[in-house]
Design a protein around this motif. Sequence first.
Motif, PDB file in Angstrom:
ATOM      1  N   ASP A 165     -12.212  11.381  -5.219  1.00 30.09           N
ATOM      2  CA  ASP A 165     -11.965  12.460  -6.201  1.00 30.09           C
ATOM      3  C   ASP A 165     -11.042  11.988  -7.324  1.00 30.09           C
ATOM      4  OD1 ASP A 165     -10.084  12.295  -4.127  1.00 30.09           O
ATOM      5  OD2 ASP A 165      -9.444  14.375  -4.347  1.00 30.09           O
ATOM      6  N   LEU A 166     -10.335  10.877  -7.129  1.00 23.80           N
ATOM      7  CA  LEU A 166      -9.425  10.393  -8.178  1.00 23.80           C
ATOM      8  C   LEU A 166      -9.985   9.170  -8.922  1.00 23.80           C
ATOM      9  CD1 LEU A 166      -6.094  11.000  -6.258  1.00 23.80           C
ATOM     10  CD2 LEU A 166      -6.905  12.196  -8.305  1.00 23.80           C
ATOM     11  N   TYR A 167     -11.264   8.853  -8.648  1.00 26.62           N
ATOM     12  CA  TYR A 167     -11.891   7.669  -9.257  1.00 26.62           C
ATOM     13  C   TYR A 167     -11.799   7.709 -10.792  1.00 26.62           C
ATOM     14  CZ  TYR A 167     -15.648   4.235 -10.167  1.00 26.62           C
ATOM     15  OH  TYR A 167     -16.385   3.163 -10.600  1.00 26.62           O
ATOM     16  N   PHE A 227       0.854  -1.191   0.000  1.00 26.69           N
ATOM     17  CA  PHE A 227       0.000   0.000   0.000  1.00 26.69           C
ATOM     18  C   PHE A 227       0.886   1.236   0.000  1.00 26.69           C
ATOM     19  CE2 PHE A 227      -2.490  -3.361   1.797  1.00 26.69           C
ATOM     20  CZ  PHE A 227      -3.792  -3.114   1.407  1.00 26.69           C
ATOM     21  N   ARG A 228       0.295   2.366  -0.389  1.00 26.69           N
ATOM     22  CA  ARG A 228       1.061   3.617  -0.283  1.00 26.69           C
ATOM     23  C   ARG A 228       0.123   4.761   0.071  1.00 26.69           C
ATOM     24  NH1 ARG A 228      -1.672   6.635  -3.977  1.00 26.69           N
ATOM     25  NH2 ARG A 228      -1.374   6.116  -6.156  1.00 26.69           N
ATOM     26  N   PHE A 229       0.681   5.725   0.806  1.00 26.66           N
ATOM     27  CA  PHE A 229      -0.001   6.997   1.001  1.00 26.66           C
ATOM     28  C   PHE A 229       0.861   8.023   0.286  1.00 26.66           C
ATOM     29  CE2 PHE A 229      -0.708  10.848   3.772  1.00 26.66           C
ATOM     30  CZ  PHE A 229      -1.947  11.144   3.234  1.00 26.66           C
ATOM     31  N   ALA A 230       0.223   8.864  -0.555  1.00 27.63           N
ATOM     32  CA  ALA A 230       1.015   9.692  -1.487  1.00 27.63           C
ATOM     33  C   ALA A 230       0.587  11.161  -1.456  1.00 27.63           C
ATOM     34  CB  ALA A 230       0.879   9.116  -2.898  1.00 27.63           C
ATOM     35  N   PRO A 231       0.835  11.847  -0.355  1.00 30.07           N
ATOM     36  CA  PRO A 231       0.392  13.249  -0.260  1.00 30.07           C
ATOM     37  C   PRO A 231       1.309  14.210  -1.019  1.00 30.07           C
ATOM     38  CG  PRO A 231       1.599  12.650   1.709  1.00 30.07           C
ATOM     39  CD  PRO A 231       1.526  11.403   0.862  1.00 30.07           C
ATOM     40  N   SER A 232       0.765  15.360  -1.363  1.00 30.99           N
ATOM     41  CA  SER A 232       1.559  16.443  -1.964  1.00 30.99           C
ATOM     42  C   SER A 232       1.792  17.500  -0.893  1.00 30.99           C
ATOM     43  CB  SER A 232       0.798  17.074  -3.136  1.00 30.99           C
ATOM     44  OG  SER A 232       0.586  16.124  -4.131  1.00 30.99           O
ATOM     45  N   PRO A 233       3.059  17.864  -0.643  1.00 31.81           N
ATOM     46  CA  PRO A 233       3.328  18.848   0.413  1.00 31.81           C
ATOM     47  C   PRO A 233       3.143  20.286  -0.081  1.00 31.81           C
ATOM     48  CG  PRO A 233       5.384  18.012  -0.466  1.00 31.81           C
ATOM     49  CD  PRO A 233       4.284  17.301  -1.208  1.00 31.81           C
ATOM     50  N   ILE A 275       6.155  11.148  -1.324  1.00 30.67           N
ATOM     51  CA  ILE A 275       5.915  12.582  -1.308  1.00 30.67           C
ATOM     52  C   ILE A 275       5.800  13.051  -2.753  1.00 30.67           C
ATOM     53  CG2 ILE A 275       6.842  14.816  -0.568  1.00 30.67           C
ATOM     54  CD1 ILE A 275       6.110  13.048   1.782  1.00 30.67           C
ATOM     55  N   GLU A 276       4.611  13.503  -3.131  1.00 32.67           N
ATOM     56  CA  GLU A 276       4.363  13.883  -4.526  1.00 32.67           C
ATOM     57  C   GLU A 276       4.608  15.381  -4.686  1.00 32.67           C
ATOM     58  OE1 GLU A 276       0.828  11.941  -6.127  1.00 32.67           O
ATOM     59  OE2 GLU A 276       2.077  10.145  -6.098  1.00 32.67           O
ATOM     60  N   ASP A 277       5.887  15.702  -4.868  1.00 31.46           N
ATOM     61  CA  ASP A 277       6.299  17.112  -4.853  1.00 31.46           C
ATOM     62  C   ASP A 277       6.865  17.564  -6.192  1.00 31.46           C
ATOM     63  OD1 ASP A 277       8.536  15.562  -4.760  1.00 31.46           O
ATOM     64  OD2 ASP A 277       9.573  16.707  -3.220  1.00 31.46           O
ATOM     65  N   VAL A 317      -5.158   2.843  -2.580  1.00 29.45           N
ATOM     66  CA  VAL A 317      -6.313   3.245  -1.769  1.00 29.45           C
ATOM     67  C   VAL A 317      -6.235   4.763  -1.615  1.00 29.45           C
ATOM     68  CG1 VAL A 317      -7.417   3.070   0.494  1.00 29.45           C
ATOM     69  CG2 VAL A 317      -6.402   1.038  -0.581  1.00 29.45           C
ATOM     70  N   ARG A 318      -7.217   5.465  -2.181  1.00 30.17           N
ATOM     71  CA  ARG A 318      -7.182   6.934  -2.189  1.00 30.17           C
ATOM     72  C   ARG A 318      -8.609   7.454  -2.295  1.00 30.17           C
ATOM     73  NH1 ARG A 318      -4.476   7.286  -8.277  1.00 30.17           N
ATOM     74  NH2 ARG A 318      -6.249   6.372  -9.348  1.00 30.17           N
ATOM     75  N   GLY A 319      -8.753   8.779  -2.279  1.00 27.07           N
ATOM     76  CA  GLY A 319     -10.092   9.378  -2.233  1.00 27.07           C
ATOM     77  C   GLY A 319     -10.851   9.243  -3.543  1.00 27.07           C
ATOM     78  N   SER A 326       4.219  14.768 -14.891  1.00 29.17           N
ATOM     79  CA  SER A 326       2.932  15.339 -14.482  1.00 29.17           C
ATOM     80  C   SER A 326       2.412  14.418 -13.380  1.00 29.17           C
ATOM     81  CB  SER A 326       1.952  15.286 -15.652  1.00 29.17           C
ATOM     82  OG  SER A 326       1.794  13.927 -16.032  1.00 29.17           O
ATOM     83  N   TYR A 327       1.300  14.795 -12.779  1.00 26.13           N
ATOM     84  CA  TYR A 327       0.708  13.922 -11.770  1.00 26.13           C
ATOM     85  C   TYR A 327       0.513  12.493 -12.321  1.00 26.13           C
ATOM     86  CZ  TYR A 327      -3.017  11.471  -9.406  1.00 26.13           C
ATOM     87  OH  TYR A 327      -3.748  10.481  -8.824  1.00 26.13           O
ATOM     88  N   HIS A 328      -0.167  12.393 -13.484  1.00 27.69           N
ATOM     89  CA  HIS A 328      -0.501  11.059 -14.001  1.00 27.69           C
ATOM     90  C   HIS A 328       0.750  10.228 -14.293  1.00 27.69           C
ATOM     91  CE1 HIS A 328      -4.765  11.604 -14.268  1.00 27.69           C
ATOM     92  NE2 HIS A 328      -4.678  12.623 -15.091  1.00 27.69           N
ATOM     93  N   SER A 348       3.917  10.513 -13.148  1.00 27.31           N
ATOM     94  CA  SER A 348       4.731  10.085 -11.999  1.00 27.31           C
ATOM     95  C   SER A 348       3.989   9.070 -11.126  1.00 27.31           C
ATOM     96  CB  SER A 348       5.256  11.273 -11.187  1.00 27.31           C
ATOM     97  OG  SER A 348       4.370  12.313 -11.168  1.00 27.31           O
ATOM     98  N   VAL A 349       2.660   9.187 -11.032  1.00 26.97           N
ATOM     99  CA  VAL A 349       1.914   8.209 -10.225  1.00 26.97           C
ATOM    100  C   VAL A 349       2.063   6.796 -10.794  1.00 26.97           C
ATOM    101  CG1 VAL A 349      -0.415   7.377  -9.689  1.00 26.97           C
ATOM    102  CG2 VAL A 349       0.201   9.706  -9.157  1.00 26.97           C
ATOM    103  N   ILE A 350       1.902   6.658 -12.110  1.00 29.18           N
ATOM    104  CA  ILE A 350       1.953   5.286 -12.639  1.00 29.18           C
ATOM    105  C   ILE A 350       3.381   4.734 -12.638  1.00 29.18           C
ATOM    106  CG2 ILE A 350      -0.196   5.360 -13.985  1.00 29.18           C
ATOM    107  CD1 ILE A 350       2.405   5.403 -16.241  1.00 29.18           C
TER     108      ILE A 350
HETATM  109  N1  GLU Z   1      -0.755  13.245  -4.520  1.00 26.96           N
HETATM  110  C1  GLU Z   1      -2.165  13.123  -4.684  1.00 26.96           C
HETATM  111  C2  GLU Z   1      -2.897  14.036  -3.693  1.00 26.96           C
HETATM  112  O1  GLU Z   1      -2.299  14.637  -2.847  1.00 26.96           O
HETATM  113  C3  GLU Z   1      -2.665  11.711  -4.467  1.00 26.96           C
HETATM  114  C4  GLU Z   1      -2.257  10.813  -5.569  1.00 26.96           C
HETATM  115  C5  GLU Z   1      -2.769   9.395  -5.508  1.00 26.96           C
HETATM  116  O2  GLU Z   1      -3.075   8.884  -4.422  1.00 26.96           O
HETATM  117  O3  GLU Z   1      -2.821   8.760  -6.557  1.00 26.96           O
HETATM  118  O4  GLU Z   1      -4.079  14.195  -3.778  1.00 26.96           O
END
Ligand code: GLU
Length: 294
Positions: A230-232, A9-15, A45-47, A226-228, A208-210, A212-214
């Motif tokens: 809003d990214l469905y 699993f990962r948690f991937a916040p943007s600071p 860390i998605e920076d 596992v994420r919110g 870009s977000y897309h 680097s995420v993949i």
């Molecule tokens: N970094 C993204 C955010 O802060 C989340 C990315 C993801 O979980 O795929 O909302």
Amino acid sequence: MNSPARPVFRFAPSPNGELHLGHACSALLNSDLAAALRGRLLLRIEDIDITRCTPAFEAALLRDLAWLGIGWEEPVRRQSEHFGEYRVLLQRLIDEELVYPAFMSRGEIRAHIAQVETSGARWPRDPDGAPLYPASDKTLSRAERQRRIDSGMPFAWRLDMDAALARVAAPLSWQEFSDMTLAGAETVAARPQDWGDVVIARREIPTSYHLSVIVDDALQGISHVVRGRDLYFATAVQRLLQTLLGLPEPRYFHHRLILGPDGRKLSKSLGDSGLAALRANGVTPEEIRRMVGL
Ligand code: GLU
């Protein structure tokens, strides 16, 4: 006998702001699931947005997560330290003519759309409500593209959605868990075309977000995203990119969003729902769990 691979699993916040209750929900859920399934929890860390992300926000989010009682494996992956890896995959997409340099500024896009909409036609919007990018740059000759790039004109690399879809054989889909026990999953049809020619990289940032995420989900061996909620719908774009680049497919669970008192999605500028403010007001991690329904 081989033991089954441990889930990752990962948690991937943007600071780029403070963590709020929505982040707490994602982080705690990932942590709980990793523990329940004897899996691993990684922190990323998605920076990539180096103008809005700051070391101070990163330090604050590490503090907030530790306060919540969340533990993660070291080392933490910081995306701004891996631009070289994203550049390699961007170059593949450039070589395969799946991306093109897009030169229209926000103002030019707005003006173009306003002009089309004066005739009564409605310009298509993506699932987040943003207008799709007009296709005009796709017709530029190779020489004209190069001339503009050489002249220092700002541009973004955008996915040629039509070319990309023509490249994938089967209809795209993803596996979405039905609830947060992750017991059963269903197949969701992915509609990347609803997003149009999305940004894949910028002139000054090779990702870009897309993208680097993949790339990171693959490099880190993430099995469960596992994420919110809003990214469905954005998952459709990520499945397309994974397929084009031959990357593995994680399974997904998009949890419900924590809404503010006004019923709207929490934003990083909503001070009251910020974890640091709640902590300063004497709220405990146990109460945070209850507030996010865990
Ligand atoms: N970094 C993204 C955010 O802060 C989340 C990315 C993801 O979980 O795929 O909302």
